[in-house]
Design a protein around this motif. Structure first.
Motif, PDB file in Angstrom:
ATOM      1  N   UNK A  95       0.845  -1.195   0.000  1.00 38.52           N
ATOM      2  CA  UNK A  95       0.000   0.000   0.000  1.00 38.52           C
ATOM      3  C   UNK A  95       0.879   1.244   0.000  1.00 38.52           C
ATOM      4  N   UNK A  96       0.576   2.167  -0.899  1.00 39.03           N
ATOM      5  CA  UNK A  96       1.328   3.416  -0.949  1.00 39.03           C
ATOM      6  C   UNK A  96       0.767   4.413   0.051  1.00 39.03           C
ATOM      7  N   UNK A  97       1.532   5.452   0.311  1.00 39.70           N
ATOM      8  CA  UNK A  97       1.112   6.470   1.269  1.00 39.70           C
ATOM      9  C   UNK A  97      -0.104   7.247   0.764  1.00 39.70           C
ATOM     10  N   UNK A  98      -0.293   7.268  -0.543  1.00 41.57           N
ATOM     11  CA  UNK A  98      -1.403   8.024  -1.119  1.00 41.57           C
ATOM     12  C   UNK A  98      -2.725   7.252  -1.066  1.00 41.57           C
ATOM     13  N   UNK A  99      -2.651   5.945  -0.762  1.00 38.73           N
ATOM     14  CA  UNK A  99      -3.857   5.127  -0.726  1.00 38.73           C
ATOM     15  C   UNK A  99      -4.680   5.447   0.524  1.00 38.73           C
ATOM     16  N   UNK A 100      -5.979   5.577   0.328  1.00 39.50           N
ATOM     17  CA  UNK A 100      -6.849   5.891   1.465  1.00 39.50           C
ATOM     18  C   UNK A 100      -6.899   4.717   2.444  1.00 39.50           C
ATOM     19  N   UNK A 101      -7.321   4.997   3.667  1.00 39.93           N
ATOM     20  CA  UNK A 101      -7.390   3.966   4.700  1.00 39.93           C
ATOM     21  C   UNK A 101      -8.336   2.840   4.299  1.00 39.93           C
ATOM     22  N   UNK A 102      -9.481   3.208   3.752  1.00 39.76           N
ATOM     23  CA  UNK A 102     -10.466   2.201   3.338  1.00 39.76           C
ATOM     24  C   UNK A 102      -9.915   1.301   2.230  1.00 39.76           C
ATOM     25  N   UNK A 103      -9.277   1.928   1.223  1.00 38.65           N
ATOM     26  CA  UNK A 103      -8.696   1.151   0.124  1.00 38.65           C
ATOM     27  C   UNK A 103      -7.537   0.285   0.632  1.00 38.65           C
ATOM     28  N   UNK A 104      -6.779   0.797   1.583  1.00 42.06           N
ATOM     29  CA  UNK A 104      -5.666   0.041   2.146  1.00 42.06           C
ATOM     30  C   UNK A 104      -6.165  -1.228   2.819  1.00 42.06           C
ATOM     31  N   UNK A 105      -7.256  -1.078   3.570  1.00 45.51           N
ATOM     32  CA  UNK A 105      -7.836  -2.244   4.263  1.00 45.51           C
ATOM     33  C   UNK A 105      -8.282  -3.291   3.243  1.00 45.51           C
ATOM     34  N   UNK A 106      -8.901  -2.837   2.163  1.00 49.02           N
ATOM     35  CA  UNK A 106      -9.376  -3.762   1.131  1.00 49.02           C
ATOM     36  C   UNK A 106      -8.209  -4.485   0.465  1.00 49.02           C
ATOM     37  N   UNK A 107      -7.158  -3.721   0.124  1.00 52.72           N
ATOM     38  CA  UNK A 107      -5.982  -4.315  -0.534  1.00 52.72           C
ATOM     39  C   UNK A 107      -5.311  -5.355   0.357  1.00 52.72           C
ATOM     40  N   UNK A 108      -5.116  -4.995   1.626  1.00 50.18           N
ATOM     41  CA  UNK A 108      -4.441  -5.909   2.549  1.00 50.18           C
ATOM     42  C   UNK A 108      -5.292  -7.145   2.791  1.00 50.18           C
ATOM     43  N   UNK A 109      -6.582  -6.950   2.989  1.00 51.43           N
ATOM     44  CA  UNK A 109      -7.480  -8.084   3.221  1.00 51.43           C
ATOM     45  C   UNK A 109      -7.482  -9.037   2.038  1.00 51.43           C
ATOM     46  N   UNK A 110      -7.570  -8.497   0.830  1.00 50.24           N
ATOM     47  CA  UNK A 110      -7.555  -9.332  -0.375  1.00 50.24           C
ATOM     48  C   UNK A 110      -6.236 -10.089  -0.507  1.00 50.24           C
ATOM     49  N   UNK A 111      -5.134  -9.395  -0.195  1.00 54.32           N
ATOM     50  CA  UNK A 111      -3.823 -10.036  -0.288  1.00 54.32           C
ATOM     51  C   UNK A 111      -3.721 -11.207   0.690  1.00 54.32           C
ATOM     52  N   UNK A 112      -4.149 -10.986   1.922  1.00 50.82           N
ATOM     53  CA  UNK A 112      -4.091 -12.029   2.944  1.00 50.82           C
ATOM     54  C   UNK A 112      -4.967 -13.217   2.546  1.00 50.82           C
ATOM     55  N   UNK A 113      -6.185 -12.925   2.069  1.00 53.35           N
ATOM     56  CA  UNK A 113      -7.091 -14.002   1.658  1.00 53.35           C
ATOM     57  C   UNK A 113      -6.530 -14.795   0.486  1.00 53.35           C
ATOM     58  N   UNK A 114      -5.941 -14.086  -0.474  1.00 52.74           N
ATOM     59  CA  UNK A 114      -5.335 -14.774  -1.627  1.00 52.74           C
ATOM     60  C   UNK A 114      -4.155 -15.641  -1.181  1.00 52.74           C
ATOM     61  N   UNK A 115      -3.342 -15.088  -0.282  1.00 46.95           N
ATOM     62  CA  UNK A 115      -2.208 -15.852   0.248  1.00 46.95           C
ATOM     63  C   UNK A 115      -2.703 -17.108   0.960  1.00 46.95           C
ATOM     64  N   UNK A 116      -3.714 -16.927   1.806  1.00 44.91           N
ATOM     65  CA  UNK A 116      -4.254 -18.057   2.547  1.00 44.91           C
ATOM     66  C   UNK A 116      -4.845 -19.111   1.632  1.00 44.91           C
ATOM     67  N   UNK A 117      -5.568 -18.679   0.605  1.00 46.21           N
ATOM     68  CA  UNK A 117      -6.175 -19.616  -0.341  1.00 46.21           C
ATOM     69  C   UNK A 117      -5.112 -20.446  -1.049  1.00 46.21           C
ATOM     70  N   UNK A 118      -4.037 -19.797  -1.492  1.00 40.38           N
ATOM     71  CA  UNK A 118      -2.971 -20.512  -2.185  1.00 40.38           C
ATOM     72  C   UNK A 118      -2.276 -21.503  -1.260  1.00 40.38           C
ATOM     73  N   UNK A 119      -2.032 -21.090  -0.019  1.00 36.56           N
ATOM     74  CA  UNK A 119      -1.396 -21.985   0.939  1.00 36.56           C
ATOM     75  C   UNK A 119      -2.266 -23.207   1.205  1.00 36.56           C
ATOM     76  N   UNK A 120      -3.560 -22.985   1.378  1.00 38.31           N
ATOM     77  CA  UNK A 120      -4.481 -24.087   1.652  1.00 38.31           C
ATOM     78  C   UNK A 120      -4.601 -25.025   0.451  1.00 38.31           C
ATOM     79  N   UNK A 121      -4.683 -24.440  -0.752  1.00 35.29           N
ATOM     80  CA  UNK A 121      -4.760 -25.266  -1.961  1.00 35.29           C
ATOM     81  C   UNK A 121      -3.480 -26.063  -2.153  1.00 35.29           C
ATOM     82  N   UNK A 122      -2.347 -25.426  -1.823  1.00 37.62           N
ATOM     83  CA  UNK A 122      -1.073 -26.124  -1.957  1.00 37.62           C
ATOM     84  C   UNK A 122      -1.018 -27.317  -1.019  1.00 37.62           C
ATOM     85  N   UNK A 123      -1.478 -27.097   0.196  1.00 44.90           N
ATOM     86  CA  UNK A 123      -1.484 -28.182   1.166  1.00 44.90           C
ATOM     87  C   UNK A 123      -2.411 -29.313   0.716  1.00 44.90           C
TER      88      UNK A 123
END
Length: 297
Positions: free
Chosen positions: A57-85
């Motif tokens: 997340x860049x400094x120019x990104x709003x708080x709401x957009x930052x939360x969405x980006x981070x949440x999506x990233x974490x969910x995608x990471x988790x999905x890939x890890x679970x599928x890999x397992x």
């Protein structure tokens, strides 16, 4: 240089993807727990840390957009890890072994390919002399037959109701030095023009430029030394055909010069790589870094 930079950028991206694949395929995850870092997510023994999303997340990104980006990233990471397992459990040993082999070969090809191409860009001479071009052309000209008609021509498109059309026609036909000066002086009034009659142009290109000229009537107009005038509601098209080469004629050197240069450079590249591979093997054998063991009967 620009193409090289693009190549390296793509290579880094591919290597990053490959690195992720290689680690995911191993027994340990990409993000094993590190007690010196702050974890933000976990799947089994694999951890995602705060540092891993620091640049997300860049400094120019709003708080709401930052939360969405981070949440999506974490969910995608988790999905890939679970599928890999799940894949390690549900795929057969043969499939897993084959995937590991493919990943290993892909990594090998990426590294060796990048190294060889870097050497080619650094060491290979990219200058092709006119003598080399001509020599190759004379030897291989039968392989350079045209797929369509080529023309050398002078061409002007006038707007409708152009007042001094007859003068333009006269100058375009004669094309003396004085004629060229005259045409250049009023060229801002032309909608389109081509005065470079030393360059070969595809007939299809001219047909696209002149609506009244078609595939059906081109043989009537596109003849050597012919001048023709066509007109429609959009404008008046004046063309002086200087020379013509027909389909299956030998392509002129000037028309295929770039193609020949590309062929010659590719031949140099292949010869360079072949020589490089031989030298690497010879040097490794000499330094006893590479040995082939004889198979015992």
């Amino acid at each position: 240089m620009h193409n090289f930079k693009q190549y390296i950028t793509k290579l880094v991206l591919l290597l990053g993807i490959l690195y992720g694949m290689l680690i995911l395929c191993s027994c340990e995850g990409m993000f094993v727990k590190d007690t010196n870092k702050v974890p933000i997510a976990r799947v089994g023994e694999n951890y995602l840390y705060k540092e891993d999303i620091a640049d997300l997340v860049s400094k120019k990104t709003s708080k709401q957009d930052s939360i969405i980006l981070v949440t999506n990233f974490i969910n995608n990471w988790g999905t890939k890890q679970l599928l890999m397992a799940k894949s390690k459990i549900n795929l057969s040993e043969e499939q897993l072994a084959e995937f590991n082999r493919l990943v290993s070969n892909y990594k090998l090809d990426l590294y060796t390919g990048a190294y060889k191409e870097a050497l080619v860009l650094k060491e290979q001479d990219t200058v092709v002399s006119d003598a080399e071009l001509l020599s190759f052309y004379e030897k291989e000209k039968e392989n350079f037959k045209l797929n369509e008609k080529l023309l050398r021509l002078r061409y002007v498109e006038l707007p409708p109701q152009f007042l001094n059309k007859s003068a333009v026609i006269e100058k375009l036909k004669g094309f003396s030095e004085k004629d060229q000066v005259y045409l250049d002086s009023i060229s801002v009034q032309f909608r389109q023009l081509n005065f470079n009659d030393s360059v070969w142009v595809e007939a299809s290109r001219l047909i696209n430029e002149i609506p009244p000229l078609t595939d059906e009537n081109e043989d009537l107009y596109l003849k050597k030394s012919q001048f023709f005038e066509l007109e429609d509601s959009l404008g008046v098209y004046l063309t002086k055909v200087v020379d013509v080469l027909n389909k299956n004629d030998i392509a002129p050197l000037s028309y295929i010069k770039t193609t020949i240069k590309r062929v010659l450079l590719n031949r140099r590249r292949l010869e360079f790589l072949k020589k490089l591979e031989v030298e690497i093997i010879d040097e490794a054998i000499k330094n006893k870094e590479f040995e082939i063991y004889e198979k015992k009967e």
